[in-house]
Design an enzyme around this catalytic site. Structure first.
Site, PDB file in Angstrom:
ATOM      1  N   ILE A  88       0.823  -1.225   0.000  1.00 39.14           N
ATOM      2  CA  ILE A  88       0.000   0.000   0.000  1.00 39.14           C
ATOM      3  C   ILE A  88       0.853   1.271   0.000  1.00 39.14           C
ATOM      4  CG2 ILE A  88      -1.987  -1.113   1.119  1.00 39.14           C
ATOM      5  CD1 ILE A  88      -1.134   0.346   3.748  1.00 39.14           C
ATOM      6  N   CYS A 106      -2.100 -12.070   0.380  1.00 39.04           N
ATOM      7  CA  CYS A 106      -0.969 -11.135   0.486  1.00 39.04           C
ATOM      8  C   CYS A 106      -0.517 -11.214   1.943  1.00 39.04           C
ATOM      9  CB  CYS A 106      -1.371  -9.728   0.042  1.00 39.04           C
ATOM     10  SG  CYS A 106      -2.945  -9.135   0.696  1.00 39.04           S
ATOM     11  N   SER A 107      -0.481 -10.103   2.663  1.00 40.51           N
ATOM     12  CA  SER A 107      -0.155 -10.180   4.093  1.00 40.51           C
ATOM     13  C   SER A 107      -1.438 -10.394   4.895  1.00 40.51           C
ATOM     14  CB  SER A 107       0.560  -8.904   4.550  1.00 40.51           C
ATOM     15  OG  SER A 107       1.764  -8.737   3.833  1.00 40.51           O
ATOM     16  N   GLY A 132      -4.606  -9.968   3.463  1.00 41.34           N
ATOM     17  CA  GLY A 132      -5.651 -10.538   2.614  1.00 41.34           C
ATOM     18  C   GLY A 132      -6.829  -9.634   2.336  1.00 41.34           C
ATOM     19  N   ASP A 154      -6.216  -6.297   0.711  1.00 39.47           N
ATOM     20  CA  ASP A 154      -5.846  -5.308  -0.306  1.00 39.47           C
ATOM     21  C   ASP A 154      -5.502  -5.985  -1.640  1.00 39.47           C
ATOM     22  OD1 ASP A 154      -6.092  -2.865   1.211  1.00 39.47           O
ATOM     23  OD2 ASP A 154      -4.312  -3.457   2.323  1.00 39.47           O
TER      24      ASP A 154
END
Length: 573
Positions: free
Chosen positions: A306, A366-367, A369, A371
């Site tokens: 982000i 992702c990290s 979940g 984004d």
């Protein structure tokens, strides 16, 4: 100086409301008696004299009867005072989240700057946000707007249901089920209440998986392809840590997805660059070991986080304040890396489509979940299933993958938040809509809707006129009773479908594979440049756009339909 509403009669306020074209529930809060000058920074033109109005919903600037500025207050990012008492440019600079920028020049003598600044700050921002989301959203315009519409049908809130999607996708009931394990949001407070999972996995196992996955975001089904007999699931990173912790329930769940797929192969798509995943591992997060899961391949997809994306779009914003005719403009666009970030998401979506067509089970994360994972799942589903390329299907896609699975809209957009430098802000959803536009541009007949829909969705991402993009999670929306206290954006869009309908639309069953060659990706100028005076002028003076031609054809079709109905009724008489 400034004017207070107490100095006006009710009759004159009612007349003013009609003249300004205010929405139901919108009230004038402040206006300037003295003329103020508007300067658009990117324009070469002289300042224009007019009157500033601040309502409960927007900032307006009228030159005689013409509105030259019409900005929802929630779209304002920051308000800054310009110039001291000895400065030539004395006024306010308004910077908006959607790339608009305006300067209002005030007379130093009449103190209208101070009162305009105060009115805008009071109406646009919450100085001391509450820790409770229910409290934070109370001042959003969506609430009085709903009350003023008084009983307007509001079907947008019931558009998506997990049961309907389960049936529509043709999920084999013996293989999959809808679990109520998260009905009270105890396993995961950022997930939907009801989750689609393999029928063989018990709720006890799901709880055990939730304890192993970051923030309890366990692997749940996003999409099932009856055509290719496999699924796409989404989750967050496993908390393996540096010791490489395992979880038997997690392995059983992913292995079951694998066994239920036609090819009995499992592909885990980790959105992060590998170096970032390893850094997360050092902090207690991590990634899967291929050896721990059945027939498993792990992919790292190099989609940036982000913070990188926010900085990239900030460079695009600075670039879009210049004219595209300037020397070196395209080289500077390349330096922003925005299109490279768009490309990385499209590459991931194309890979997902290929793997599903091969009958492989796909698990994405992702990290956290909420984004990059949402970007990947939603685009893969859009490319795989023509239903999501219809107007209603696209609304369902956003409800399902972005809203129900907890993309943090409030935090990422910063609704009514004074801290424009907040590290948690990021244009993740804008990036997704940009990817959809790239696909729509390459396949103009494959979508039932036009780019006008995408522009409207983004406009209302920032406006807070509707309840759809308020709050961060499904749980918060239910606690805030948004469905019974605000209008859904989809209600508004479905009431005006003709504005978004693509007359060139040809329904098709095949999957889309979007070209990711850099020459085939473009900056979406109709969005990022649409407030630049030179671009606006070129658009209004240039040849008719495809959108305009579509509208004209649509109107002609409607006229012909009416004529046919008239002739038919005459014939029947």
């Amino acid at each position: 100086g400034e004017a207070s509403l107490g100095s006006r009669t009710l009759m004159s306020i009612a007349g003013e409301n009609a003249r300004l074209g205010l929405l139901p529930g919108e009230e004038i809060k402040y206006f300037t008696d003295q003329k103020v000058a508007l300067l658009t920074p990117a324009s070469q033109e002289e300042p224009v004299q007019g009157v500033v109005y601040v309502t409960s919903f927007r900032l307006l600037f009228l030159n005689q009867e013409t509105p030259l500025v019409d900005v929802p207050l929630c779209a304002i990012e920051r308000i800054e005072k310009l110039g001291g008492s000895k400065s030539r440019d004395y006024g306010l600079e308004i910077t908006c989240k959607d790339f608009r920028k305006y300067v209002f020049l005030h007379d130093k003598e009449n103190h209208s700057r101070r009162s305009t600044y105060t009115a805008l700050m009071e109406q646009a921002f919450d100085e001391k946000p509450s820790k409770l989301m229910v409290e934070n959203i109370k001042r959003m315009f969506a609430f009085p707007h709903f009350l003023a519409l008084n009983g307007h049908k509001n079907s947008g809130w019931t558009l998506y249901s997990v049961d309907h999607e389960f049936t529509r996708m043709g999920m084999p009931e013996g293989s999959y089920r809808i679990s109520d394990v998260n009905l009270s949001y105890e396993v995961c407070d950022t997930y939907p209440a009801r989750l689609v999972v393999p029928a063989l996995i018990t709720d006890e196992q799901l709880r055990a998986v939730g304890e192993y996955r970051s923030r309890g975001r366990l692997p749940a089904v996003s999409y099932y392809s009856a055509k290719y007999q496999t699924s796409i699931s989404r989750c967050s990173q496993p908390e393996t840590g540096l010791l490489g912790r395992h979880n038997a329930a997690d392995e059983e769940l992913l292995n079951t997805y694998c066994k239920l797929s036609k090819s009995r192969r499992l592909h885990i798509m980790d959105a992060r660059p590998k170096v970032n995943a390893m850094a997360n591992q050092a902090k207690g997060g991590g990634f899967e070991s291929e050896e721990s899961y059945m027939n498993c391949t792990l992919h790292f997809l190099d989609i940036q986080n982000i913070h990188v994306v926010r900085e990239s779009l900030q460079k695009v914003r600075e670039l879009c304040e210049q004219s595209a005719d300037d020397d070196g403009w395209y080289a500077k666009l390349d330096e922003t890396a925005w299109l490279k970030h768009i490309r990385s998401i499209l590459v991931a979506a194309n890979l997902s489509v290929r793997l599903v067509k091969e009958g492989c089970a796909v698990v994405m994360h992702c990290s956290d979940g909420w984004d990059r994972t949402a970007q990947m799942t939603a685009l893969a589903m859009l490319f795989l299933d023509p239903y999501y390329r219809t107007l209603t299907g696209f609304e369902v896609l956003i409800e399902k993958e972005w809203l129900s699975f907890g993309h943090k809209f409030h935090r990422r957009v910063g609704h009514r938040d004074l801290d424009h430098k907040d590290e948690q802000r990021s244009p993740i959803f804008v990036q997704f809509i940009d990817c959809v536009w790239q696909a729509l541009r390459q396949f103009p007949t494959a979508f039932e809707f036009t780019p006008a829909l995408l522009l409207d969705i983004l406009e209302n991402l920032f406006s807070c006129r509707f309840g759809t993009f308020l709050c961060d999670t499904d749980k918060q929306r239910k606690e805030s009773n948004l469905a019974s206290k605000t209008i859904s954006l989809w209600t508004h869009i479905n009431d005006n479908r003709e504005l978004y309908t693509n007359v060139w639309y040809q329904p098709q069953t095949e999957e889309l594979v979007v070209s990711v060659a850099m020459r085939d990706l473009q900056l979406w100028q109709d969005y990022y440049m649409r407030w630049h005076p030179a671009y606006t002028r070129a658009k209004t003076q240039g040849p008719n756009s495809m959108d305009m031609r579509s509208r004209e054809l649509h109107e002609r079709c409607k006229r012909l339909e009416t004529k046919c109905e008239e002739l038919e009724s005459q014939f029947n008489c």
